[in-house]
Design an enzyme around this catalytic site. Structure first.
Site, short mmCIF file in Angstrom:
data_model
loop_
_atom_site.label_atom_id
_atom_site.label_comp_id
_atom_site.label_asym_id
_atom_site.label_seq_id
_atom_site.Cartn_x
_atom_site.Cartn_y
_atom_site.Cartn_z
N ALA B 302 0.82 -1.25 -0.01
CA ALA B 302 -0.10 -0.08 -0.06
C ALA B 302 0.87 1.15 0.00
CB ALA B 302 -0.95 -0.01 1.07
N PHE B 303 0.52 1.99 -0.71
CA PHE B 303 1.14 3.48 -0.92
C PHE B 303 0.13 4.27 -0.18
CE2 PHE B 303 3.36 1.56 -4.54
CZ PHE B 303 4.80 1.92 -4.29
N ASP B 304 0.28 4.54 1.05
CA ASP B 304 -0.73 5.02 1.85
C ASP B 304 -0.94 6.70 1.47
OD1 ASP B 304 -1.51 2.81 3.03
OD2 ASP B 304 -0.53 3.01 4.69
N TYR B 388 -5.21 0.48 9.55
CA TYR B 388 -4.03 0.97 10.30
C TYR B 388 -4.29 2.38 10.53
CZ TYR B 388 -0.10 -2.42 10.44
OH TYR B 388 0.73 -3.32 11.12
N ASP B 593 20.86 23.99 -5.08
CA ASP B 593 19.51 23.77 -4.53
C ASP B 593 19.15 22.42 -4.53
OD1 ASP B 593 16.95 24.21 -3.51
OD2 ASP B 593 16.07 25.29 -5.22
#
Lengths: 667, 667
Positions: B302-304, B388, B593
């Site tokens: 899962a990419f929460d 979760y 940068d």
């Protein structure tokens, strides 16, 4: 409230100290007795376990005494029940912990020494300067291994007339070696740059070294911030702990608190919900070796417990200053040189803290949130060892976790450096002031008793499953590999493998998980000792070589750098013990009475932000149940409600008011 | 109090969202427009720096829009000043973040599917069981790379009639794959033991799997502890912060708080005592790959943030429950599918905490102690992603330190296992309930601006000096070795070398230390991704391969697993960016940068103590000044006094009272 009959873990009472001193003096009525220590000799573990398990009588109450009897350093054991001395041994070649009376004499002798005076005159100090001598214990460097006491005297100057002006801001260029008999045996001129060459040509204390940015005392620093609003902790129904003598009960935890001159605070018979977890936990040693290679700086290496004593140097904690909220203090007792009990007041504080969210779940189908806050029990002690202070704190959680925190604060140990010079082993923190690199290495001694006294140390790693393979077709599988440590040894951390150290009871299987009940160490990842293994720093500290050690329990093995660290020559510590029984089959540590030691700390390469008093640097170690209970032990904590917690909503209006106030001109 | 003219970092106001929706609808008046996102497109950094430095006009206010326009996934940019669309691109082969309306339809379609019904019937569920379908986003596993949306539906049952009964305690043995068009395209029977063989012979849900220990809702759990006394935080003069719109001022700190649907809370233009420190700090991504190798579990990853959105899933925080003390809340605004502004109330709380001793020194010569307490400013957000929850907290210190803490809590993702079975990649947490091993990998994006926008990343190690050697005669010397990182890359942690990552401004030298001003990263030591580099988990996450990354700033590089993570095929993340310009001399990162990314997290091999709701597992990252200031920035904090702090001494009598109360029978 002290029970009339002391518990075997209770430190000696003042009455007991008086009684012991009397017994020792009677032994040598015609000799000069100088007491250094009268402390509880903790009963043999075998006897104490039997007592705790209700199958044995209270062990005999024994005192351990350190005393100089006609100048010889004795260790005696005195039976308080039988009122008699049961052992009396001269500690040949050993020295007692730091003697402040001697150190005071050293200071005076140093300042009166003619050669010292000549050296100081050469330094051409500014008008009005007062010279301060700071004697340090001598860290063996191999130049001469002195069987008599030796002090190294570092010199500073104080420019301001204020009693608390920061003299560490003006380290002088000389150091003196002073003998047991208060003779200055050597004067070193300190180096002024990267090598050992010294600078005695130019005027060292010219105006460029004189500065105003190093004072910390409020009398001496203007420009105080006035933006911090008061914050109070209020517990209208009182704290949640209850205390009976040295026995603490809080949120399913019970434990006994102990205190001795050397380790300071100790914890005993720590239980949760009636189940035994730890027989004893304490900070057992710490070592502060300096990394400055230039002679005579290798003589800087402090055993702040073994040499100085975390108990002896414990601060008298102040309500509302060191401790916020509803505070219970514990006192401790030491002994004067003449054998009278000496009170060390408020050496430990006990209170509670809120620690934010304890656990939370929102059912996204119903939108119902169940949230608990985490409450902590805090046991704190703070020590001052010359320039540095250390804050040592145990935190107990409702979820059966224990965290041990060390905070390092205080003032850096400084040495002189010529203006414009730099060295690769120190930071210039003020004009002419070098703060050399050093390490702080702590060793937490953990004597586990997880559901019994036979425990094992397990090393577990998380490893990818072989790929490609039929059981890992997608390459995502990983598993744990566990190994019981069967031989005494030192081990290292490896976060790359998620290497986890678990203390388990192999004979007690969790009925749900099917695995032994245990607690895991949440280590503090730290660099170990940088000094060369053949150096005295390494030989004397030993515990600094590895992060986790496991040994078989022995009543005699409490201090991982040895019993006497003052001017020690080394090879008396934890790796020497292990080496000494490497062929001894009975030294197995699988399913035995074991002790686990965790070495951690910091490689402290000072920042200028650590000057003149450093903001606390925190180091944290944890112990957490792992398949020990049958579910989250904090599951029964009440949900958090505004009704109980009485928080206050800060609205936009309040913010505006705050802003307006902030913009008011200050007087 | 929102200023009338928005600051360039301010999130879009509800009025702006309405305006943008109107503009987009006007563009396609005859098409069906389904809005997913209307958010601030942060101005190009070059323009914003000019504005912050007072040498440029306010940048144009641009909105970024995600919308399905006649079912095609568009990304548009709308100029709010000019009131026009400035770009409109179809995102071919990409998917927008999780669509809860679609997921709800998936649930329903699943339960209505005839084959699903047949499978459920085969399971012979106990009487009264309700089947719950939990749709998950699909983690690419290579079995089929679907260009259309696909959901994986996991099945649970609820036995109790209570709405918040914990259905994760009864994972069922089937999983269904559902298509964009709501067709069940495949049903898997789940394995029941270590290999992929399934068990369809015996009755799976016999009485042994039915248990009562997995409920967490207070209505369902008896046996609550009643020992925790209330603890209140009182600030009689109000909090020390002041807030103007999204601008926060507290104890020499100033910053702007932002919020978007994906990252949730963001921080901008963070300054201390007027000096610029960080241009932007945010959690940029997280990935939760499961280590269970058995098909179809590799589809759990899962990419929460990228898939679900930390902003969208932010909890509505409750006074006195999620937050204790004097609390100021921030709201955020999202958009409905029809283009109306949608309020996300109380997504961030702001308050203060006491953090114990700030700094202390006792002059042992005078006995005078000077002690300050540390006050923290806390900015907290909590998200729920299915089972979760994560608590994300920034702590600001008076000593110019920033700490970022992640707490993982909530309910473990569970799968079925036969009673009596065990696997090496999961923990049995309740009868028949397996909690598979998994990792939580977070990536904190740190865009520094230390005294300006050209900074460098320095790697410093503490190394023993050569021994034996004339400059290290005693073997105790050590020094630091520093190296500026000149090429974009990923780097690893090594505590054995005390490897320290410093962000410095090479053109700004601290006049006392003689070294560049900087901040150092206090990393969270964590195992990196365990999945094989050739796996989809690895290819999709990329940032999980190394702990510290440095890249040259680009306006387009905010998300280290790529812009669109839903069903992504990988190779769109941070290592791909770097690889793509490895021969590009302009991609140098020395005195440029730069952006520094820190990957950390936990290899979460569940304990039974994490069940049924896990106590918070904390992970902490710090940023501390290192030779940035001219001394301890908290030196001016007022000394701590009882007069201000009003603590309460708990005496022995109080303890006795507490004991008596504790012994009273409870009703």
């Amino acid at each position: 409230m002290m029970s009339t009959q002391p518990h075997p873990f209770d430190p000696l009472s003042p009455e007991e100290i008086t009684k012991v001193a009397h017994i020792v003096r009677q032994l040598s009525p015609n000799e000069n007795v100088l007491f250094r220590v009268i402390t509880l000799s903790e009963p043999p573990k075998r006897e104490l376990i039997a007592f705790l398990d209700g199958v044995g009588p209270p062990p005999r109450r024994i005192a351990r005494v350190h005393a100089y009897i006609s100048k010889a350093f004795h260790e005696l054991h005195v039976d308080l029940n039988a009122r008699g001395v049961i052992s009396n041994e001269i500690q040949y070649g050993k020295h007692s912990h730091v003697d402040t009376a001697y150190m005071k004499q050293v200071e005076e002798a140093c300042l009166e020494d003619v050669r010292v005076k000549v050296e100081i005159k050469k330094l051409q100090l500014p008008e009005g300067a007062t010279v301060i001598v700071e004697p340090w214990t001598y860290a063996t460097d191999g130049m001469n291994d002195m069987s008599t006491r030796t002090a190294m005297c570092w010199f500073y100057m104080k420019l301001s007339g204020h009693t608390d002006a920061n003299y560490y801001a003006y380290p002088l260029d000389i150091v003196a070696e002073v003998s047991e008999t208060l003779q200055v045996t050597k004067i070193f001129r300190l180096p002024s740059g990267q090598d050992e060459s010294i600078n005695d040509d130019e005027k060292l204390y010219d105006h460029r070294k004189i500065h105003t940015s190093s004072e910390y005392h409020p009398d001496l620093s203007t420009n105080k911030r006035d933006t911090t609003k008061p914050l109070h902790i209020v517990q209208p129904e009182g704290p949640s702990f209850s205390i009976d003598g040295n026995h603490i009960t809080w949120e399913k935890w019970t434990m006994r608190i102990g205190f001795n001159y050397r380790e300071g605070m100790t914890l005993h018979d720590v239980r949760y919900d009636g189940r035994s977890l730890f027989y004893r936990i304490s900070l057992s040693e710490m070592f502060v070796p300096y990394g400055d290679p230039r002679c005579p700086y290798p003589r800087k290496g402090a055993f702040d417990l073994g040499n100085d004593g975390a108990g002896l140097n414990a601060n008298n904690l102040k309500l509302g200053c060191d401790c916020l909220g509803y505070i219970r203090y514990f006192d401790a007792w030491h002994v004067t040189s003449s054998g009278d009990p000496l009170k060390l007041p408020n050496v430990v504080c006990c209170h509670e803290q809120d620690d934010g969210i304890g656990w939370k779940h929102t059912n996204f189908r119903t939108g119902n949130a169940v949230v608990t806050r985490a409450r902590l029990l805090v046991l704190q002690t703070i020590i001052t060892v010359s320039n540095y202070e250390y804050v040592f704190v145990f935190y107990f959680g409702q979820d059966a976790s224990i965290h041990y925190e060390v905070r390092a604060t205080g003032i850096l140990s400084t040495v002189p450096i010529d203006i414009g010079n730099q060295v690769p082993f120190g930071t210039v923190v003020a004009p002419g002031v070098l703060a050399p690199y050093h390490q702080h290495l702590f060793c937490l001694r953990i004597d586990p008793a997880l559901d019994g006294y036979r425990n094992s140390l397990v090393v577990e790693e998380s490893v990818p499953m072989p790929f490609p393979s039929p059981s890992n077709q997608f390459g995502v599988g990983y598993m744990t590999e566990s190994k019981v440590v069967t031989r005494e040894q030192g081990l290292d951390l490896d976060h790359h493998k998620n290497r986890t150290f678990k203390i388990v009871n192999e004979s007690k299987i969790n009925s749900t998980t099917g695995t032994p009940v245990g607690f895991k160490l949440m280590p503090c990842y730290s660099q170990m000792l940088l000094a060369h293994p053949s150096s005295y720093h390494a030989k004397r500290s030993e515990f600094g070589a590895h992060a986790v050690w496991v040994t078989k329990y022995s009543d005699d093995e409490m201090f991982p750098s040895g019993k006497h660290t003052m001017q020690s020559l080394g090879e008396e510590g934890i790796s020497s013990w292990i080496k000494g029984r490497q062929d001894d089959a009975s030294a197995s540590v699988g399913n035995e009475d074991i002790v686990v030691w965790h070495t951690f700390g910091s490689t402290h390469n000072p920042r200028i932000e650590d000057w003149p008093v450093m903001p606390c640097e925190k180091m944290v170690v944890g112990l957490k149940p792992v398949n020990f209970f049958d579910r989250n032990p904090a599951l029964d904590v009440h949900v958090s409600t505004q009704e109980r917690n009485k928080s206050v909503l800060v609205g936009e209006m309040d913010s505006e008011r705050v802003e307006r106030e902030a913009q008011k001109p200050r007087l």
